[in-house]
Design an enzyme around this catalytic site. Structure first.
Site, PDB file in Angstrom:
ATOM      1  N   ASP A   1      71.676  44.892  51.271  1.00 11.23           N
ATOM      2  CA  ASP A   1      71.233  46.179  50.733  1.00 11.23           C
ATOM      3  C   ASP A   1      72.268  47.276  50.981  1.00 11.23           C
ATOM      4  O   ASP A   1      72.474  48.158  50.155  1.00 11.23           O
ATOM      5  CB  ASP A   1      69.900  46.601  51.387  1.00 11.23           C
TER       6      ASP A   1
ATOM      7  N   TYR B   1      74.843  47.349  48.344  1.00 11.93           N
ATOM      8  CA  TYR B   1      74.264  47.880  47.115  1.00 11.93           C
ATOM      9  C   TYR B   1      74.196  49.417  47.201  1.00 11.93           C
ATOM     10  O   TYR B   1      74.595  50.131  46.289  1.00 11.93           O
ATOM     11  CB  TYR B   1      72.860  47.280  46.926  1.00 11.93           C
ATOM     12  N   ASP B   2      73.715  49.912  48.349  1.00 14.21           N
ATOM     13  CA  ASP B   2      73.595  51.360  48.534  1.00 14.21           C
ATOM     14  C   ASP B   2      74.961  52.044  48.436  1.00 14.21           C
ATOM     15  O   ASP B   2      75.088  53.138  47.891  1.00 14.21           O
ATOM     16  CB  ASP B   2      72.959  51.680  49.901  1.00 14.21           C
TER      17      ASP B   2
ATOM     18  N   SER C   1      46.635  41.120  19.930  1.00 17.52           N
ATOM     19  CA  SER C   1      45.796  40.817  21.090  1.00 17.52           C
ATOM     20  C   SER C   1      45.580  39.313  21.141  1.00 17.52           C
ATOM     21  O   SER C   1      46.037  38.582  20.259  1.00 17.52           O
ATOM     22  CB  SER C   1      44.464  41.552  20.987  1.00 17.52           C
ATOM     23  N   LEU C   2      44.909  38.862  22.178  1.00 13.21           N
ATOM     24  CA  LEU C   2      44.709  37.422  22.353  1.00 13.21           C
ATOM     25  C   LEU C   2      43.236  37.069  22.228  1.00 13.21           C
ATOM     26  O   LEU C   2      42.373  37.751  22.783  1.00 13.21           O
ATOM     27  CB  LEU C   2      45.211  36.981  23.730  1.00 13.21           C
TER      28      LEU C   2
ATOM     29  N   GLU D   1      51.489  29.385  30.121  1.00  8.32           N
ATOM     30  CA  GLU D   1      51.961  30.233  31.220  1.00  8.32           C
ATOM     31  C   GLU D   1      50.807  31.056  31.783  1.00  8.32           C
ATOM     32  O   GLU D   1      49.782  31.210  31.133  1.00  8.32           O
ATOM     33  CB  GLU D   1      53.109  31.142  30.760  1.00  8.32           C
TER      34      GLU D   1
ATOM     35  N   LYS E   1      48.376  34.041  32.764  1.00  3.94           N
ATOM     36  CA  LYS E   1      48.049  35.305  32.114  1.00  3.94           C
ATOM     37  C   LYS E   1      47.947  36.359  33.204  1.00  3.94           C
ATOM     38  O   LYS E   1      46.979  36.411  33.966  1.00  3.94           O
ATOM     39  CB  LYS E   1      46.734  35.202  31.338  1.00  3.94           C
TER      40      LYS E   1
ATOM     41  N   ASP F   1      47.419  39.823  35.132  1.00  2.00           N
ATOM     42  CA  ASP F   1      46.494  40.934  35.007  1.00  2.00           C
ATOM     43  C   ASP F   1      47.300  42.219  35.212  1.00  2.00           C
ATOM     44  O   ASP F   1      47.340  42.774  36.288  1.00  2.00           O
ATOM     45  CB  ASP F   1      45.405  40.796  36.069  1.00  2.00           C
TER      46      ASP F   1
ATOM     47  N   ARG G   1      50.937  49.264  25.106  1.00  2.00           N
ATOM     48  CA  ARG G   1      50.400  48.585  23.936  1.00  2.00           C
ATOM     49  C   ARG G   1      49.457  49.510  23.158  1.00  2.00           C
ATOM     50  O   ARG G   1      49.438  49.493  21.931  1.00  2.00           O
ATOM     51  CB  ARG G   1      49.663  47.323  24.378  1.00  2.00           C
TER      52      ARG G   1
ATOM     53  N   GLU H   1      54.556  42.002  30.351  1.00  2.00           N
ATOM     54  CA  GLU H   1      53.481  42.545  31.165  1.00  2.00           C
ATOM     55  C   GLU H   1      54.092  43.219  32.391  1.00  2.00           C
ATOM     56  O   GLU H   1      54.872  42.596  33.123  1.00  2.00           O
ATOM     57  CB  GLU H   1      52.577  41.377  31.590  1.00  2.00           C
TER      58      GLU H   1
ATOM     59  N   TYR I   1      57.395  37.898  27.505  1.00  2.00           N
ATOM     60  CA  TYR I   1      56.885  36.685  26.853  1.00  2.00           C
ATOM     61  C   TYR I   1      56.918  36.722  25.329  1.00  2.00           C
ATOM     62  O   TYR I   1      56.536  35.768  24.677  1.00  2.00           O
ATOM     63  CB  TYR I   1      55.458  36.401  27.309  1.00  2.00           C
TER      64      TYR I   1
ATOM     65  N   LYS J   1      50.519  28.918  23.870  1.00  2.00           N
ATOM     66  CA  LYS J   1      51.129  29.352  22.614  1.00  2.00           C
ATOM     67  C   LYS J   1      51.762  28.148  21.937  1.00  2.00           C
ATOM     68  O   LYS J   1      52.419  27.342  22.616  1.00  2.00           O
ATOM     69  CB  LYS J   1      52.209  30.403  22.889  1.00  2.00           C
TER      70      LYS J   1
ATOM     71  N   LYS K   1      40.564  31.920  29.981  1.00  2.00           N
ATOM     72  CA  LYS K   1      40.267  32.764  31.134  1.00  2.00           C
ATOM     73  C   LYS K   1      39.703  31.956  32.305  1.00  2.00           C
ATOM     74  O   LYS K   1      38.966  30.987  32.101  1.00  2.00           O
ATOM     75  CB  LYS K   1      39.234  33.847  30.740  1.00  2.00           C
TER      76      LYS K   1
ATOM     77  N   CYS L   1       6.013  45.442  58.223  1.00  2.00           N
ATOM     78  CA  CYS L   1       6.684  44.181  57.892  1.00  2.00           C
ATOM     79  C   CYS L   1       6.132  43.601  56.588  1.00  2.00           C
ATOM     80  O   CYS L   1       4.922  43.469  56.444  1.00  2.00           O
ATOM     81  CB  CYS L   1       6.475  43.204  59.044  1.00  2.00           C
TER      82      CYS L   1
ATOM     83  N   CYS M   1       4.021  40.283  57.640  1.00  2.00           N
ATOM     84  CA  CYS M   1       2.779  40.291  58.424  1.00  2.00           C
ATOM     85  C   CYS M   1       2.134  41.668  58.527  1.00  2.00           C
ATOM     86  O   CYS M   1       1.023  41.791  59.031  1.00  2.00           O
ATOM     87  CB  CYS M   1       3.034  39.742  59.825  1.00  2.00           C
TER      88      CYS M   1
ATOM     89  N   CYS N   1      10.706  43.544  62.806  1.00  2.00           N
ATOM     90  CA  CYS N   1       9.254  43.456  62.762  1.00  2.00           C
ATOM     91  C   CYS N   1       8.788  43.292  64.192  1.00  2.00           C
ATOM     92  O   CYS N   1       9.341  42.501  64.954  1.00  2.00           O
ATOM     93  CB  CYS N   1       8.847  42.248  61.930  1.00  2.00           C
TER      94      CYS N   1
ATOM     95  N   CYS O   1       3.743  37.163  63.181  1.00  2.00           N
ATOM     96  CA  CYS O   1       4.496  37.173  61.935  1.00  2.00           C
ATOM     97  C   CYS O   1       4.930  35.756  61.561  1.00  2.00           C
ATOM     98  O   CYS O   1       5.628  35.091  62.334  1.00  2.00           O
ATOM     99  CB  CYS O   1       5.722  38.068  62.098  1.00  2.00           C
TER     100      CYS O   1
HETATM  101  O1  D41 Z   1      50.494  37.444  30.942  1.00  2.00           O
HETATM  102  C1  D41 Z   1      49.937  38.028  29.996  1.00  2.00           C
HETATM  103  N1  D41 Z   1      49.044  38.949  30.255  1.00  2.00           N
HETATM  104  C2  D41 Z   1      50.264  37.682  28.592  1.00  2.00           C
HETATM  105  C3  D41 Z   1      49.805  38.506  27.592  1.00  2.00           C
HETATM  106  C4  D41 Z   1      51.041  36.558  28.277  1.00  2.00           C
HETATM  107  N2  D41 Z   1      51.527  35.736  29.234  1.00  2.00           N
HETATM  108  N3  D41 Z   1      51.321  36.275  26.977  1.00  2.00           N
HETATM  109  C5  D41 Z   1      50.875  37.089  25.971  1.00  2.00           C
HETATM  110  N4  D41 Z   1      51.186  36.768  24.703  1.00  2.00           N
HETATM  111  C6  D41 Z   1      50.787  37.548  23.711  1.00  2.00           C
HETATM  112  C7  D41 Z   1      51.172  37.188  22.324  1.00  2.00           C
HETATM  113  C8  D41 Z   1      50.939  35.735  22.059  1.00  2.00           C
HETATM  114  C9  D41 Z   1      50.410  37.988  21.317  1.00  2.00           C
HETATM  115  C10 D41 Z   1      52.644  37.474  22.182  1.00  2.00           C
HETATM  116  C11 D41 Z   1      50.092  38.236  26.246  1.00  2.00           C
HETATM  117  C12 D41 Z   1      49.684  39.021  25.149  1.00  2.00           C
HETATM  118  N5  D41 Z   1      50.042  38.652  23.897  1.00  2.00           N
HETATM  119  C13 D41 Z   1      48.902  40.229  25.267  1.00  2.00           C
HETATM  120  N6  D41 Z   1      48.843  41.035  26.292  1.00  2.00           N
HETATM  121  C14 D41 Z   1      47.999  42.042  26.015  1.00  2.00           C
HETATM  122  C15 D41 Z   1      47.518  41.868  24.767  1.00  2.00           C
HETATM  123  C16 D41 Z   1      48.086  40.730  24.281  1.00  2.00           C
END
Ligand code: D41
Length: 673
Positions: A32, A35-36, A81-82, A112, A114, A116, A135, A171, A223, A288, A312, A406, A409, A424, A430
């Site tokens: 580090d 780098y600094d 969206s997914l 892969e 997903k 949060d 988004r 993400e 992604y 995908k 999910k 109680c 009882c 009680c 009881c």
């Molecule tokens: O890790 C995720 N949250 C994630 C979100 C992911 N690994 N892949 C994603 N791929 C897509 C597409 C297929 C539409 C390119 C996504 C999302 N969409 C996504 N994240 C939020 C809305 C859609």
């Protein structure tokens, strides 16, 4: 190019390389400090040569002043969206549909985690970071360029040959470690804590001052792509990710190419097992179609691609409504509030109840009936009511009150000041406490009824043969022999043990009654002080308070116990059944007879337990000690006394046996030694 310009360019390239090694590859090349040093040199050069300043310099990650808000950005290529899959069947159906549309036998998928986090789109022009947007609704997002550029895992310049124009989608998230550190700091500063890493990441991106965002530990995985101009697009999803990596964009190392729905489900199950060990929060897996020509052919429905689906994990947190709070009475009489919930799926199971532990917790969580509450299941532990959402509290929400009587009882409920638990006061009366109270009555240190254990008591109560201890003494050989695992022989043994148990001592009898907070020592002190059961039964709370080591709470419990008609009736029946003991003279007059003496008890006594003897000695004013020293006056040694006896002999201390103890208990002081 001037010398300074050359050095500035070299420094920027070096720093970008180290950022990539550190944040993207997780494999730093230099310490580090080095780098600094590079950063400092670059800052100084830029300060000296304002003409060399540039927006994509690493010194400009936290650039610009706090903004008044976020401008709208319309996504040239919408951020889709997914679709969600919750069950294996949804994944099988997804794969079947795609095979049908494509007319192929088997499909390869990129699987892969997903994450949060928050989806963002980042625009690079000729390889330079120019803009980042959230988004939003997929068509329009917010310009968060200044905040996203503070994330050092995101390159300000792409490596190698970059296309004319590129929008990458990914993400932004906060790793658990950073989240915990952030919350620790917030707690130390007395600030509000973040509920989860997602909220913390979202809050960080929405900061008006990028300097605040810069201090938040954010990271990103990429992604997908939006606009892509001036370079050939990869043929597969996997190659797309490989190209991203080559440019220095982070991609998730957990990505795998799998075959068909079966491959997807295997991946899902394997990741579910390791979910807790990942460095970041995920809420499922994304599949995908790997072949991008197939992606094109499949197209999209409304705002979601046909070629991808999110599988999910069962949610481990859910919101529901607190319908009611009921109170359960445990074996020891403690009342436990239980939340009755609108049933909700949490972590793959339906949850309709959650324990609230005690009234203090209800206060602390500020719960009302009718509140919307957050239910959480961590791992496979019992569901927990984490908190309520006061902003969603309806007007008709009701306070939660501890019941006065109680629910089992009807006896009064008591709650000692400063104690969390409410109880009680019913005892044997009881039904909830009956079995435990009976087990205690028969236990070795109470009336010591051999063979009358938990299993037998369960059967006796369940068959309605016994409701209180007096019923034990009315059992017939026939009733006992009819029970499970009870032959005539064992029935006879239990009856004989019951018969023997009637000849007892007053301390044991008092202890067996299970008066709240009256253990062996207190029972012995009460017996020593009052001498007879009758004297104790008729004593006032004030008189009971005179017993050494008995405070107002215990005195009140004892007095209440003997005041209860049900308990009086029980005692009369036990006496009528033949329970008896040698009645002693009350030692109340001899109180203080042993004042100034320090006594040590050791070994096994035959006539009483050490606790009983100790309490009785203390009632006479003696001081008890656990170890022998020069200041010890008497050692009372029962059977199998060991090192303490040896030590007392060594020091020439008076040693007494049980006969000597009896003398002490009559208030006879030992000869001065
Ligand atoms: O890790 C995720 N949250 C994630 C979100 C992911 N690994 N892949 C994603 N791929 C897509 C597409 C297929 C539409 C390119 C996504 C999302 N969409 C996504 N994240 C939020 C809305 C859609």
């Amino acid at each position: 190019m001037s010398e300074a310009a050359a050095r500035v360019a070299a420094l920027r390239a070096l720093i970008a390389r180290h950022d990539h090694r550190y944040y993207v590859l997780d494999d730093p090349e230099v310490p580090d400090s080095e780098y600094d040093r590079l950063m400092r040199e670059l800052r100084e050069l830029e300060a000296a040569h304002p003409a060399l300043r540039s927006a994509d310099s690493p010194t400009q990650r936290v650039g610009g002043a706090a903004s008044g808000g976020f401008a709208a950005v319309s996504h040239g290529v919408p951020m889709l969206s997914l679709e969600n899959a919750f069950a294996d069947a949804d994944v099988l159906e997804f794969d079947r549909r795609l095979r049908e549309r494509l007319g192929t036998e088997a499909i390869e998928y990129c699987a892969e985690p997903k994450l949060d986090g928050l989806a963002v789109s980042i625009r690079y022009e000729r390889g330079r970071y120019v803009r980042a947007a959230t988004r939003g609704d997929g068509a329009t997002g917010e310009d968060v360029s200044a905040n996203v550029r503070t994330i050092r895992a995101i390159p300000l310049r792409l490596q190698g040959a970059a296309p004319e124009l590129l929008e990458v989608r990914g993400e932004v998230y906060m790793p658990f470690a950073g989240f915990r550190r952030l919350n620790d700091e917030a707690a130390a500063a007395g600030e509000k804590l973040f509920v989860n890493p997602r909220n913390a990441a979202a809050g960080a991106l929405r900061q008006l001052d990028p300097a605040v965002t810069a201090r938040r530990p954010l990271a990103a995985y990429f992604y997908g792509a939006g606009t892509w101009q001036g370079a050939a697009e990869p043929a597969t999803q996997r190659q797309l990710l490989e190209q991203f990596s080559a440019w220095g964009l982070r991609t998730n190392p957990e990505m795998r190419v799998v075959g068909g729905a079966a491959g997807c489900l295997d991946y899902y199950r394997a990741l579910a097992v390791r979910r807790d060990r990942l460095a970041y929060q995920i809420d499922g897996v994304v599949y995908k179609v790997n072949d991008r020509a197939h992606q094109q052919a499949l197209g999209q429905v409304s705002r979601a691609p046909r070629w991808a689906i999110a599988h999910k994990f069962p949610a481990d947190e859910a919101l529901t409504v607190l319908r009611d709070v009921e109170f359960q009475v445990g074996r020891t009489g403690v009342l436990t509030p239980v939340a009755r919930l609108e049933p909700v799926m949490v972590g793959g199971a339906s949850v309709s109840n959650a324990t609230l532990h005690n009234m203090d917790e209800i206060e602390r969580k500020d719960l009302r009936i009718g509140d919307t509450v957050l239910i959480r299941r961590a791992g496979d532990v019992i569901p927990e009511l984490t908190r309520s959402l006061p902003e969603r509290r309806p007007a008709h929400a009701r306070r939660i009150e501890l019941p006065v009587t109680c629910p089992v009882c009807g006896s009064p409920v008591t709650r000692a000041p400063g104690e969390a638990a409410a109880r009680c006061s019913g005892g044997f009366v009881c039904a909830a406490q009956r079995k435990e109270a009976l087990r205690h009555f028969a236990s070795r240190r109470a009336l010591d009824i051999e063979g009358l254990g938990e299993k037998l008591i369960d059967q006796l109560v369940d068959r309605g043969l016994v409701a209180n201890p007096a019923d034990f003494y009315g059992l017939s050989p026939g009733q006992l022999a009819g029970l499970e695992r009870m032959g005539e022989k064992s029935a006879a043994n239990v009856l004989a043990a019951l018969e023997r148990s009637k000849r007892t001592t007053l301390p044991r009898f008092l202890h067996a009654l299970g008066i709240r907070d009256v253990g062996e020592a207190t029972a012995a002190a009460l017996a020593a002080h009052f001498g007879t059961l009758d004297a104790l039964r008729h004593a006032s709370a004030e008189q009971i308070l005179e017993v050494p080591d008995v405070g107002p709470v215990i005195a009140a419990h004892v007095h209440e116990f003997f005041a209860s008609p049900a308990n009086r009736a029980l005692i009369d029946r036990l006496l009528a059944a033949g329970c008896s003991w040698p009645e002693g003279a009350p030692v109340v007059r001899a109180a203080g007879a042993l004042a100034g003496l320090t006594i040590v008890l050791t070994g096994t006594l035959a006539s009483m337990t050490r606790e009983e003897a100790g309490a009785a000695l203390q009632a006479l004013g003696a001081k008890l000690s656990g170890s022998v020293s020069k200041r010890t006056h008497v050692l009372v040694a029962g059977a199998e006394a060991g090192s303490k006896l040896a030590r007392a002999r060594e020091l020439g201390i008076t040693v007494m046996d049980e006969a000597g103890l009896a003398g002490l208990l009559r208030g006879e002081r030992p000869p001065a030694s």
